[in-house]
Design a protein around this motif. Structure first.
Motif, PDB file in Angstrom:
ATOM      1  N   UNK A   1       0.856  -1.180   0.000  1.00  0.00           N
ATOM      2  CA  UNK A   1       0.000   0.000   0.000  1.00  0.00           C
ATOM      3  C   UNK A   1       0.891   1.228   0.000  1.00  0.00           C
ATOM      4  N   UNK A   2       0.534   2.241  -0.782  1.00  0.00           N
ATOM      5  CA  UNK A   2       1.377   3.447  -0.780  1.00  0.00           C
ATOM      6  C   UNK A   2       1.239   4.253   0.512  1.00  0.00           C
ATOM      7  N   UNK A   3       0.227   3.927   1.344  1.00  0.00           N
ATOM      8  CA  UNK A   3       0.063   4.651   2.606  1.00  0.00           C
ATOM      9  C   UNK A   3       0.295   3.669   3.749  1.00  0.00           C
ATOM     10  N   UNK A   4       1.246   4.010   4.616  1.00  0.00           N
ATOM     11  CA  UNK A   4       1.592   3.043   5.651  1.00  0.00           C
ATOM     12  C   UNK A   4       0.701   3.169   6.893  1.00  0.00           C
ATOM     13  N   UNK A   5      -0.537   3.624   6.659  1.00  0.00           N
ATOM     14  CA  UNK A   5      -1.471   3.724   7.782  1.00  0.00           C
ATOM     15  C   UNK A   5      -2.873   3.390   7.298  1.00  0.00           C
ATOM     16  N   UNK A   6      -3.707   3.071   8.257  1.00  0.00           N
ATOM     17  CA  UNK A   6      -5.129   2.902   8.002  1.00  0.00           C
ATOM     18  C   UNK A   6      -5.805   4.217   8.370  1.00  0.00           C
ATOM     19  N   UNK A   7      -6.744   4.672   7.533  1.00  0.00           N
ATOM     20  CA  UNK A   7      -7.440   5.925   7.839  1.00  0.00           C
ATOM     21  C   UNK A   7      -8.892   5.639   8.178  1.00  0.00           C
ATOM     22  N   UNK A   8      -9.339   6.192   9.293  1.00  0.00           N
ATOM     23  CA  UNK A   8     -10.734   6.026   9.712  1.00  0.00           C
ATOM     24  C   UNK A   8     -11.565   7.064   8.943  1.00  0.00           C
ATOM     25  N   UNK A   9     -11.976   6.691   7.729  1.00  0.00           N
ATOM     26  CA  UNK A   9     -12.624   7.649   6.813  1.00  0.00           C
ATOM     27  C   UNK A   9     -13.886   8.331   7.354  1.00  0.00           C
ATOM     28  N   UNK A  10     -14.721   7.680   8.161  1.00  0.00           N
ATOM     29  CA  UNK A  10     -15.922   8.389   8.625  1.00  0.00           C
ATOM     30  C   UNK A  10     -15.624   9.688   9.386  1.00  0.00           C
ATOM     31  N   UNK A  11     -14.402   9.814   9.907  1.00  0.00           N
ATOM     32  CA  UNK A  11     -14.087  11.060  10.614  1.00  0.00           C
ATOM     33  C   UNK A  11     -13.348  12.076   9.744  1.00  0.00           C
TER      34      UNK A  11
ATOM     35  N   UNK B   1       6.878   3.560  -3.021  1.00  0.00           N
ATOM     36  CA  UNK B   1       6.283   4.880  -2.860  1.00  0.00           C
ATOM     37  C   UNK B   1       7.251   5.836  -2.187  1.00  0.00           C
ATOM     38  N   UNK B   2       8.340   5.302  -1.625  1.00  0.00           N
ATOM     39  CA  UNK B   2       9.272   6.160  -0.887  1.00  0.00           C
ATOM     40  C   UNK B   2      10.420   6.632  -1.754  1.00  0.00           C
ATOM     41  N   UNK B   3      10.384   6.359  -3.033  1.00  0.00           N
ATOM     42  CA  UNK B   3      11.467   6.812  -3.898  1.00  0.00           C
ATOM     43  C   UNK B   3      12.254   5.638  -4.428  1.00  0.00           C
ATOM     44  N   UNK B   4      13.188   5.904  -5.281  1.00  0.00           N
ATOM     45  CA  UNK B   4      13.913   4.824  -5.946  1.00  0.00           C
ATOM     46  C   UNK B   4      15.126   4.414  -5.128  1.00  0.00           C
ATOM     47  N   UNK B   5      15.569   3.192  -5.323  1.00  0.00           N
ATOM     48  CA  UNK B   5      16.746   2.723  -4.589  1.00  0.00           C
ATOM     49  C   UNK B   5      18.019   3.024  -5.378  1.00  0.00           C
ATOM     50  N   UNK B   6      19.156   2.578  -4.874  1.00  0.00           N
ATOM     51  CA  UNK B   6      20.426   2.939  -5.492  1.00  0.00           C
ATOM     52  C   UNK B   6      20.606   2.339  -6.880  1.00  0.00           C
TER      53      UNK B   6
END
Ligand code: FAD
Ligand code: MG
Ligand code: MG
Ligand code: MG
Ligand code: MG
Length: 551
Positions: free
Chosen positions: A58-68, A119-124
């Motif tokens: 997942x590109x987002x490393x968190x779960x979002x409580x969308x109803x809020x 999602x954090x950028x490219x490696x070496x």
């Protein structure tokens, strides 16, 4: 269809026996999960991760409580209070799960692999692209915003889908107030800058309008008294009523509350174009087009398909990825889809009617007695929920009413039907097929259900006694009941400490006490004690000090 399960059409695993599965298989099967939203995290939380090698993308490393999220737009709740880090969720539950912060670019069902990009950028080595292969893929990618190709929407409107969107909206609202406070600005210009337009009168748009109204009257007017009179909120809705997925009583209550609050409702208008300072709307009845000057616009008028899903489905023009009732994508082996990105195709009873008749007719007499029908009725209702819904909608007491309407009780017992009569009785039933809505409630229940199937899969493969297939469309290796959504009700917060709720059993509740019910339900639904404490303290802080209006 065979008689192996003792005549049942659907049999399902006995969970107590699933525990004592013998030796674990030599190699753990690889499960790749795409997405960490409602569906993905609910699946992961319930999955027995010791049985599988689990990888999550997942590109987002968190779960979002969308109803809020609507509350975040006005600072009623802080952004960090509605998110829970994914790694913390696994760590807390002691789950052995690998997480990669990456975006899935392509699903390749023939190679059984997914292409991903960090999602954090490219490696070496110059790129952050990688491939993961899977035995089972769980697609829980959610939905994208849908502008219906309306010109200018992408460029000029705000959306409310992600945490970042909510933060941008908050900043932008304050910006409008600061801009309108600059000296030498004409009244007309002030009115324009302080015109907040919400496009879409569904639950999200309505809740945002209510939040914004509260923010204005409770906080901002005190800070910007000179420009208070120029503020206006408008909701543009193409249908005749707002909140049209709710009970009519709630829509009426919401509309009259908004009228008292001075929120303008433009129902029956379609937005056809958005430019940097005006919105072109068309009256659906008269066809007349009008220009609406605005300062800030929020588009909340529908959801669409993510490109990676569009690319994956070559199954006609569906909005979402179609699955069978066991949430598996029928054309590909081992791909499951849950949540907003998917939609269930409910099997029609008329497609299987002859088979059902044959199965029920145990004595091969060519006719069915009431007893023969009753013996398979439960299985029919599990496989085709529309039968029960139809009977309920027609106020039918029992199956005999459906098969031979108007028979007296004494005649029901001796009732006999042939195939033609049986078909005729069932021919309207499929009109009651319901699609499940794109909500967090559905996504979470699907994730939970699918994990349950995965946890019991080994057992079911070893004891494949069910479900007996009606037409070959059932899941041979899945002796489970099909997924069935249980609606637990829905809320519509309307601002001013008032809310409306639709609860199971046709119960509608509206007003201040419902707002307290909302507070308690949403506090209890928090995924962790950490976010629960944060959310409740945000609410408390707002009660005492008001919202923070710095950007
Ligand atoms: P999501 O929760 O959207 O999760 C999708 C996941 O996939 C995310 O983690 C995302 O980062 C990830 N992802 C996206 N693209 C990629 C990619 N290419 N590769 C890998 N991962 C990717 N529902 C309710 O029932 N009640 C409510 O009160 C309610 N309020 C809402 C308020 C707002 C403002 C919004 C926007 C929605 C609300 N909903 C509500 C709807 C609910 O949020 C959705 O139905 C739910 O989030 C769907 O869950 P999902 O897991 O399918 O998708
Ligand atoms: Mg998800
Ligand atoms: Mg989510
Ligand atoms: Mg869905
Ligand atoms: Mg018979």
């Amino acid at each position: 269809l065979t008689a192996a399960s003792g005549g049942g059409i659907v049999a399902y695993a006995d969970s107590s026996r699933a525990e004592e599965a013998p030796e674990p298989p030599p190699r753990k099967k690889k499960v790749v999960v795409l997405g960490t939203g409602w569906a993905g995290t609910s699946f992961l939380k319930n999955l027995d991760s010791s049985r599988y090698e689990v990888k999550v993308i997942s590109p987002r490393n968190y779960f979002a409580f969308t109803p809020l999220l609507p509350s975040v737009t006005c600072g009623t709740v802080e952004a960090r209070s509605v998110v829970e880090p994914i790694r913390r969720m696994f760590e807390k539950k002691g789950k052995d799960v690998a997480y990669y912060e990456a975006e899935c670019l392509k699903i390749d069902p023939t190679k059984k692999a997914v292409h991903c990009r960090s999602a954090v950028g490219t490696n070496l080595d110059g790129n952050g692209d990688f491939m993961l292969d899977y035995d089972y893929l769980v697609v829980a990618l959610g939905a994208a915003v849908n502008t219906f190709n309306t010109p200018g929407v992408m460029e000029h409107c705000h959306f409310l889908k992600e945490v970042e969107d909510a933060q941008k909206i908050r900043k932008s609202v304050i910006d409008c107030f600061e801009r309108a406070s600059i000296p030498n600005i004409s009244e007309e210009e002030k009115r324009k800058i302080l015109h907040f337009v919400i496009i879409g009168g569904g639950p999200t748009g309505v809740e945002f309008a209510a939040e914004l109204h509260d923010f204005l009257v409770e906080d901002l007017v005190k800070l910007y008294p000179a420009i208070e009179q120029f503020v206006k909120i408008t909701i543009i809705q193409s249908g005749e009523h707002i909140l049209n997925t709710f009970d009519q009583r709630i829509a009426v209550f919401a509309e009259s509350k908004f009228q008292r609050d001075g929120i303008e409702l433009s129902t029956g208008f379609r937005v056809i174009k958005v430019s940097d300072d005006s919105i072109t709307v068309k009256c659906k009845s008269s066809g007349v087009e009008t220009l609406v000057p605005y300062g800030m616009a929020i588009w909340s008028a529908g959801i669409g398909t993510r490109p990676v899903i569009t690319d994956f489905m070559n199954q006609g023009k569906r909005r979402a990825l179609a699955t069978n009732e066991w949430l598996r994508v029928p054309e590909c082996d081992s791909v499951y889809a849950i949540g907003d990105c998917s939609s269930i195709s409910q099997r029609k009873i008329m497609e299987d009617i002859s088979t059902i008749f044959k199965v029920a007719d145990k004595d091969n007499s060519g006719t069915l007695t009431l007893k023969e029908i009753n013996d398979v009725l439960e299985d029919i209702c599990i496989r085709y929920p529309q039968v029960e819904l139809y009977m309920k909608s027609m106020h039918m007491v029992d199956i005999a009413d459906l098969i031979k309407g108007g028979l007296g009780d004494s005649h029901k017992e001796s009732m006999v039907v042939n195939i033609e009569e049986f078909k005729k009785a069932m021919c309207h039933v499929d009109s009651q097929v319901k699609t499940v809505p794109a909500t967090a409630q559905v996504a979470a229940q699907q994730g939970y259900y699918l994990a349950d199937c995965f946890n019991k899969k080994d057992h079911c493969t070893e004891h494949p006694e069910g479900p007996l297939r009606l037409t070959g469309s059932g899941e041979g290796h899945h002796n489970f009941r099909p997924f069935r959504y249980k609606h637990l009700g829905q809320f519509a917060p309307l601002g001013g400490e008032q809310a409306a709720a639709e609860l199971p059993g046709d119960w509608v509740s509206m007003g201040h006490s419902t707002q307290w019910l909302w507070y308690s339900v949403y506090a209890s639904k928090q995924v962790s004690w950490r976010t629960r404490v944060l959310v409740v303290s945000d609410w408390t802080r707002r009660f005492i000090f008001g919202r923070d209006s710095s950007r």
